[in-house]
Design a protein around this motif. Structure first.
Motif, mmCIF file in Angstrom:
data_model
loop_
_atom_site.group_PDB
_atom_site.id
_atom_site.type_symbol
_atom_site.label_atom_id
_atom_site.label_comp_id
_atom_site.label_asym_id
_atom_site.label_seq_id
_atom_site.Cartn_x
_atom_site.Cartn_y
_atom_site.Cartn_z
ATOM 1 N N ARG A 31 0.821 -1.222 0.000
ATOM 2 C CA ARG A 31 0.000 0.000 0.000
ATOM 3 C C ARG A 31 0.851 1.267 0.000
ATOM 4 N NH1 ARG A 31 -2.680 -1.224 5.750
ATOM 5 N NH2 ARG A 31 -2.400 -3.303 4.873
ATOM 6 N N ARG B 279 -1.053 -12.474 -9.127
ATOM 7 C CA ARG B 279 -1.791 -11.265 -8.807
ATOM 8 C C ARG B 279 -1.829 -11.083 -7.292
ATOM 9 N NH1 ARG B 279 -0.991 -11.169 -13.386
ATOM 10 N NH2 ARG B 279 -2.393 -10.855 -15.146
ATOM 11 N N GLY C 162 -6.623 -6.874 -3.859
ATOM 12 C CA GLY C 162 -6.926 -5.770 -2.972
ATOM 13 C C GLY C 162 -6.010 -4.566 -3.023
ATOM 14 N N ILE C 163 -5.076 -4.490 -3.981
ATOM 15 C CA ILE C 163 -4.201 -3.319 -4.047
ATOM 16 C C ILE C 163 -4.717 -2.344 -5.097
ATOM 17 C CG2 ILE C 163 -2.169 -4.578 -3.251
ATOM 18 C CD1 ILE C 163 -1.195 -4.603 -6.165
ATOM 19 N N ARG C 164 -4.523 -1.053 -4.833
ATOM 20 C CA ARG C 164 -4.961 -0.014 -5.769
ATOM 21 C C ARG C 164 -3.858 1.026 -5.940
ATOM 22 N NH1 ARG C 164 -10.358 0.130 -6.993
ATOM 23 N NH2 ARG C 164 -11.743 -1.181 -5.738
ATOM 24 N N GLY C 165 -3.783 1.582 -7.140
ATOM 25 C CA GLY C 165 -2.879 2.695 -7.377
ATOM 26 C C GLY C 165 -1.418 2.337 -7.469
ATOM 27 N N ARG D 6 0.219 0.361 -15.720
ATOM 28 C CA ARG D 6 -1.008 1.045 -15.382
ATOM 29 C C ARG D 6 -1.278 0.944 -13.882
ATOM 30 N NH1 ARG D 6 -0.325 2.853 -19.586
ATOM 31 N NH2 ARG D 6 -1.553 2.718 -21.478
ATOM 32 N N PRO D 7 -1.895 1.965 -13.278
ATOM 33 C CA PRO D 7 -2.324 1.816 -11.893
ATOM 34 C C PRO D 7 -3.222 0.598 -11.778
ATOM 35 C CG PRO D 7 -2.559 4.088 -12.620
ATOM 36 C CD PRO D 7 -2.249 3.264 -13.828
ATOM 37 N N THR D 8 -3.013 -0.185 -10.747
ATOM 38 C CA THR D 8 -3.681 -1.470 -10.623
ATOM 39 C C THR D 8 -5.007 -1.336 -9.877
ATOM 40 O OG1 THR D 8 -1.533 -2.512 -10.531
ATOM 41 C CG2 THR D 8 -3.397 -3.835 -9.834
ATOM 42 N N PRO D 9 -6.094 -1.788 -10.465
ATOM 43 C CA PRO D 9 -7.344 -1.871 -9.715
ATOM 44 C C PRO D 9 -7.291 -3.054 -8.770
ATOM 45 C CG PRO D 9 -7.634 -2.838 -11.879
ATOM 46 C CD PRO D 9 -6.240 -2.260 -11.844
ATOM 47 N N ALA D 10 -8.259 -3.162 -7.892
ATOM 48 C CA ALA D 10 -8.311 -4.332 -7.017
ATOM 49 C C ALA D 10 -8.326 -5.578 -7.868
ATOM 50 C CB ALA D 10 -9.552 -4.266 -6.138
ATOM 51 N N ALA D 11 -7.410 -6.513 -7.572
ATOM 52 C CA ALA D 11 -7.263 -7.699 -8.412
ATOM 53 C C ALA D 11 -7.903 -8.894 -7.750
ATOM 54 C CB ALA D 11 -5.770 -7.974 -8.662
#
Length: 378
Positions: A135, A147, A150-153, A370-375
Motif C-alpha cells: 500500500r 496477482r 486488494g491493491i490499488r494505485g 497502469r495503476p492497478t485496480p483491485a485484483a
C-alpha cells in the motif's frame, strides 16, 4: 545519476537478488546502499562484495508469540528511526525492497520522507511483508501470472528474480575440475537454501552408502551450524572410489549447479531462479512449514514448466528411488535442460533497472504500466 537503497537482508533468497540488482545499478553509474540484517548469512555473503556499501538495519521477524511480537515491534521501531536518520543524511532517490523482515522500517521511512518505493516479490504466493507494505509502494514486481488481491494505485510489472552475474552456466567438466570432483561419475548436489535443511542433510547421511554403491557422488551444502563438514570416501559396486563432500556454506553456487547432473533442494524462489540460470534439473522437496505453503506453489510451477519433479516432504522414504530414477535417465535430464534453457531467456535485471531509473527520476512510467485496480486472487 540516482541514489538507491536496496532492503534485502534476512535470508540468501532476499540478499542475493539485492546484490544482483545493486551491481547492475552501480554498473550504470548509480549509487547503492544495501540494507541487510545482523544475521551471519548476510555477513558471510556481503563479504564478497566490498564495493557495495551495506548497512545492518535493526529488524526482527514477525510472530504472534508474545515475546516474538514485542521484539518485532521494538526492533522495527529501531529500524524505522535508523532509516529516517540515514535518509536524512544521504537523500536517496528511490527505495526497493525484496520482502522479508528488514523491509518494514525502511519502507515506512521512505513513505514518511516522500521517497518512492518499489517492492519485489519472488515467490508465487506473496509474503506478509509484501502484502502489508504494497500500500506504500509506487511499483510492485511480481512473478509472471501472479496477482495480489486488494491493491490499488500501484504500478505492477511481472518479471522474474534478479540473479548475480557470477551465477552462470559453465561447461560441466570445467565446473567439476574447479571443485575437484570426478568428471565420469554422476553428481547429486544437495541444497537446503541459505538456512540449510536438517531433513535433507539427514537424508544425505542415511543414503550416502546406497548412492555411492550406484556410483553417485554427493556434494551437500548443509547450512551454517547444521552439519559436519568433510570428505567421505566410499566404494561403488565395481569397487571404484566414490567421494562425497559436505560443506556448511558455498559461495560458488553457479559452479556447483553447473557441475551437477541433478540438484536436490528446497524450493525457495532464489534457488529456483539460480537453477533456471544454470539450466540444472532438480528434484524439489518444498519446505512444508514455509509461510502460506509458498514453496509448494513455487515447486509446482517449476515442475509444470518442465524443469524437474516435486516430491513432498512426507514422501522422504521414496526419495532415494526418485533420485536414482531421474539421475540415470539421460533422456529425461536433457528434456529438463531444454525446458530450463527456454525459461532462462528473460532478462529481469534490465527490466527492473530501467523501470527504477524512471521511478527515481520522476519520469512517467512506460505506457504498458497502469495503476492497478483491485485484483482477483491468482
Amino acid at each position: 545519476m540516482s541514489r538507491f537503497i536496496i532492503a534485502c537482508g534476512g535470508t540468501g533468497g532476499h540478499l542475493s537478488p539485492g546484490i544482483a540488482l545493486a551491481e547492475a545499478l552501480v554498473a550504470r553509474g548509480h549509487t547503492v546502499t544495501l540494507f541487510i540484517s545482523h544475521k551471519k548469512v548476510d555477513t558471510r555473503l556481503v563479504e564478497k562484495y566490498p564495493h557495495l556499501p551495506a548497512e545492518r538495519v535493526p529488524s526482527a521477524p514477525f510472530g504472534w508469540r508474545p515475546d516474538v511480537h514485542l521484539r518485532f515491534h521494538w526492533k522495527q521501531t529501531q529500524g524505522l528511526l535508523f532509516s529516517l536518520r540515514f535518509m536524512r543524511a544521504t537523500r536517496p532517490d528511490a527505495i526497493i525492497g525484496f520482502g522479508g523482515f528488514t523491509n518494514a522500517g525502511v519502507v515506512l521511512a521512505g513513505r514518511l520522507r516522500g521517497i518512492p518505493v518499489a517492492l519485489h516479490e519472488a515467490n508465487r504466493v506473496p509474503g506478509l511483508a509484501i502484502r502489508v507494505l504494497s500500500r506504500f509502494a509506487a511499483r510492485l514486481y511480481l512473478p509472471p501470472g501472479v496477482r495480489l488481491p486488494g491493491i490499488r494505485g500501484v504500478m505492477v510489472r511481472h518479471t522474474g528474480l534478479p540473479v548475480r552475474n557470477e551465477i552462470t552456466r559453465l561447461p560441466r567438466d570445467e565446473a567439476r575440475a574447479r571443485l575437484g570432483l570426478d568428471p565420469a561419475q554422476k553428481l547429486l548436489v544437495i541444497l537446503g537454501g541459505s538456512q540449510g535443511s536438517g531433513n535433507l542433510n539427514q537424508w544425505a547421511e542415511q543414503n550416502l552408502a546406497a548412492l555411492a554403491h550406484e556410483g553417485v557422488q554427493v556434494y551437500c551444502v548443509t547450512g551454517l551450524g547444521k552439519g559436519s563438514e568433510g570428505v567421505r570416501e566410499l566404494h561403488g559396486k565395481s569397487g571404484q572410489a566414490v567421494r562425497s563432500t559436505f560443506v556448511a556454506f558455498s559461495d560458488r553456487v553457479g559452479v556447483l549447479m553447473s557441475a551437477a547432473d541433478l540438484v536436490l533442494s528446497r524450493a525457495g524462489a532464489g534457488t529456483l531462479a539460480e537453477l533456471v540460470r544454470c539450466e540444472t534439473p532438480a528434484v524439489l522437496m518444498p519446505y512444508p512449514h514455509a509461510a502460506d505453503n509458498h514453496q509448494w506453489v513455487n515447486a509446482t510451477y517449476f515442475e509444470q514448466q518442465g524443469g524437474g519433479v516435486v516430491v513432498a516432504d512426507h514422501a522422504l522414504a521414496g526419495l532415494h528411488q526418485e533420485v536414482i530414477d531421474v539421475i540415470f535417465n539421460d533422456w529425461l535430464l536433457n528434456k529438463f535442460r531444454l525446458n530450463l534453457h527456454r525459461m532462462s531467456q528473460e532478462n529481469s535485471i534490465d527490466t527492473i533497472v530501467h523501470d527504477l531509473e524512471s521511478l527515481a527520476s520522476g519520469t512517467p512510467p512506460p505506457g504498458h504500466l497502469r495503476p492497478t485496480p483491485a485484483a482477483s486472487a491468482p
